[in-house]
Write a protein that holds these residues in place. Structure first.
Motif, mmCIF file in Angstrom:
data_model
loop_
_atom_site.group_PDB
_atom_site.id
_atom_site.type_symbol
_atom_site.label_atom_id
_atom_site.label_comp_id
_atom_site.label_asym_id
_atom_site.label_seq_id
_atom_site.Cartn_x
_atom_site.Cartn_y
_atom_site.Cartn_z
ATOM 1 N N PRO A 148 -4.703 -30.456 -5.100
ATOM 2 C CA PRO A 148 -3.901 -31.106 -6.145
ATOM 3 C C PRO A 148 -3.327 -30.061 -7.120
ATOM 4 O O PRO A 148 -4.062 -29.262 -7.681
ATOM 5 C CB PRO A 148 -4.895 -32.018 -6.861
ATOM 6 N N ASN A 149 -2.017 -30.041 -7.255
ATOM 7 C CA ASN A 149 -1.285 -29.147 -8.161
ATOM 8 C C ASN A 149 -1.336 -27.669 -7.790
ATOM 9 O O ASN A 149 -0.880 -26.832 -8.565
ATOM 10 C CB ASN A 149 -1.758 -29.315 -9.607
ATOM 11 N N VAL A 150 -1.907 -27.307 -6.650
ATOM 12 C CA VAL A 150 -1.979 -25.905 -6.235
ATOM 13 C C VAL A 150 -1.665 -25.819 -4.751
ATOM 14 O O VAL A 150 -2.157 -26.615 -3.946
ATOM 15 C CB VAL A 150 -3.391 -25.314 -6.470
ATOM 16 N N ILE A 151 -0.844 -24.821 -4.402
ATOM 17 C CA ILE A 151 -0.618 -24.536 -2.987
ATOM 18 C C ILE A 151 -0.912 -23.061 -2.738
ATOM 19 O O ILE A 151 -0.768 -22.230 -3.633
ATOM 20 C CB ILE A 151 0.825 -24.875 -2.544
ATOM 21 N N PHE A 152 -1.368 -22.772 -1.546
ATOM 22 C CA PHE A 152 -1.701 -21.415 -1.153
ATOM 23 C C PHE A 152 -0.854 -21.035 0.048
ATOM 24 O O PHE A 152 -0.787 -21.784 1.030
ATOM 25 C CB PHE A 152 -3.180 -21.300 -0.755
ATOM 26 N N PHE A 153 -0.202 -19.893 -0.027
ATOM 27 C CA PHE A 153 0.526 -19.295 1.079
ATOM 28 C C PHE A 153 0.055 -17.856 1.208
ATOM 29 O O PHE A 153 -0.398 -17.255 0.236
ATOM 30 C CB PHE A 153 2.038 -19.251 0.795
ATOM 31 N N ARG A 154 0.235 -17.277 2.374
ATOM 32 C CA ARG A 154 -0.064 -15.861 2.569
ATOM 33 C C ARG A 154 1.260 -15.114 2.699
ATOM 34 O O ARG A 154 2.153 -15.562 3.408
ATOM 35 C CB ARG A 154 -0.904 -15.676 3.827
ATOM 36 N N ILE A 155 1.367 -14.002 2.000
ATOM 37 C CA ILE A 155 2.533 -13.133 2.133
ATOM 38 C C ILE A 155 2.188 -12.108 3.203
ATOM 39 O O ILE A 155 1.207 -11.379 3.078
ATOM 40 C CB ILE A 155 2.860 -12.426 0.800
ATOM 41 N N THR A 156 2.994 -12.059 4.255
ATOM 42 C CA THR A 156 2.742 -11.131 5.359
ATOM 43 C C THR A 156 3.964 -10.251 5.584
ATOM 44 O O THR A 156 5.058 -10.546 5.105
ATOM 45 C CB THR A 156 2.440 -11.891 6.665
ATOM 46 N N ARG A 157 3.758 -9.179 6.320
ATOM 47 C CA ARG A 157 4.875 -8.293 6.663
ATOM 48 C C ARG A 157 5.972 -9.079 7.372
ATOM 49 O O ARG A 157 7.148 -8.959 7.032
ATOM 50 C CB ARG A 157 4.393 -7.155 7.545
ATOM 51 N N ASP A 158 5.589 -9.888 8.346
ATOM 52 C CA ASP A 158 6.589 -10.649 9.093
ATOM 53 C C ASP A 158 7.330 -11.650 8.210
ATOM 54 O O ASP A 158 8.541 -11.809 8.336
ATOM 55 C CB ASP A 158 5.950 -11.384 10.278
ATOM 56 N N SER A 159 6.610 -12.318 7.306
ATOM 57 C CA SER A 159 7.273 -13.308 6.457
ATOM 58 C C SER A 159 8.245 -12.635 5.490
ATOM 59 O O SER A 159 9.344 -13.146 5.256
ATOM 60 C CB SER A 159 6.248 -14.159 5.697
ATOM 61 N N VAL A 160 7.883 -11.474 4.962
ATOM 62 C CA VAL A 160 8.779 -10.757 4.061
ATOM 63 C C VAL A 160 9.964 -10.187 4.834
ATOM 64 O O VAL A 160 11.106 -10.243 4.379
ATOM 65 C CB VAL A 160 8.007 -9.667 3.282
ATOM 66 N N LYS A 161 9.706 -9.679 6.030
ATOM 67 C CA LYS A 161 10.817 -9.150 6.839
ATOM 68 C C LYS A 161 11.784 -10.262 7.237
ATOM 69 O O LYS A 161 12.995 -10.037 7.324
ATOM 70 C CB LYS A 161 10.279 -8.412 8.072
ATOM 71 N N ASN A 162 11.282 -11.454 7.473
ATOM 72 C CA ASN A 162 12.168 -12.584 7.753
ATOM 73 C C ASN A 162 13.038 -12.899 6.538
ATOM 74 O O ASN A 162 14.214 -13.243 6.685
ATOM 75 C CB ASN A 162 11.367 -13.819 8.165
ATOM 76 N N ALA A 163 12.476 -12.766 5.356
ATOM 77 C CA ALA A 163 13.262 -12.964 4.137
ATOM 78 C C ALA A 163 14.358 -11.907 4.044
ATOM 79 O O ALA A 163 15.504 -12.220 3.682
ATOM 80 C CB ALA A 163 12.356 -12.910 2.909
ATOM 81 N N PHE A 164 14.030 -10.670 4.392
ATOM 82 C CA PHE A 164 15.041 -9.611 4.380
ATOM 83 C C PHE A 164 16.184 -9.935 5.344
ATOM 84 O O PHE A 164 17.345 -9.702 5.033
ATOM 85 C CB PHE A 164 14.426 -8.260 4.752
ATOM 86 N N LYS A 165 15.844 -10.483 6.503
ATOM 87 C CA LYS A 165 16.880 -10.859 7.478
ATOM 88 C C LYS A 165 17.804 -11.948 6.948
ATOM 89 O O LYS A 165 18.954 -12.047 7.355
ATOM 90 C CB LYS A 165 16.234 -11.324 8.783
ATOM 91 N N LEU A 166 17.280 -12.756 6.016
ATOM 92 C CA LEU A 166 18.097 -13.803 5.395
ATOM 93 C C LEU A 166 18.941 -13.259 4.248
ATOM 94 O O LEU A 166 19.698 -14.009 3.627
ATOM 95 C CB LEU A 166 17.194 -14.927 4.856
#
Length: 91
Positions: free
Chosen positions: A26-44
Motif C-alpha cells: 500500500p502506497n509503496v512500489i519497489f522496482f530494481r534498476i538494472t544495467r539492461d533496464s537503464v540501457k533500454n531507457a538510453f535506447k528510447l
C-alpha cells in the motif's frame, strides 16, 4: 522504493527500471534498476541526467530535510557509468 500510487509515476519508473521486479505494498512500489533496464531507457533517447533529475525531483520529502543525498552515490555513479559505456571507444 517509490512512495506513490500514481500510475504516471509507475509508468515513468518503468522506462528505466526492470518492470519484472515490481513489488507493491500500500502506497509503496519497489522496482530494481538494472544495467539492461537503464540501457533500454538510453535506447528510447532518455539520458542519464534525465533519469537522475527525475529521481531527485520525485524523492520523498523526508529525504529533503536530512543531510544525506537524495540518490545514493553508488546508484548515481552506476547510472553515469552505464551511460559512458555507450560512448566508449573499443578497438
Amino acid at each position: 522504493a517509490a512512495y506513490t500510487t500514481s500510475s504516471l509515476h509507475m509508468a515513468m519508473l518503468g522506462l528505466f527500471c526492470d518492470v519484472n521486479t515490481l513489488r507493491r505494498l500500500p502506497n509503496v512500489i519497489f522496482f530494481r534498476i538494472t544495467r539492461d533496464s537503464v540501457k533500454n531507457a538510453f535506447k528510447l533517447g532518455i539520458e542519464a541526467g534525465q533519469i537522475l533529475r527525475w529521481m531527485k525531483m520525485n524523492a520523498h520529502p523526508r529525504l529533503r530535510t536530512g543531510d544525506q543525498p537524495l540518490i545514493p552515490s553508488n546508484v548515481e555513479d552506476q547510472i553515469i557509468l552505464w551511460d559512458r559505456e555507450r560512448t566508449r571507444v573499443q578497438m
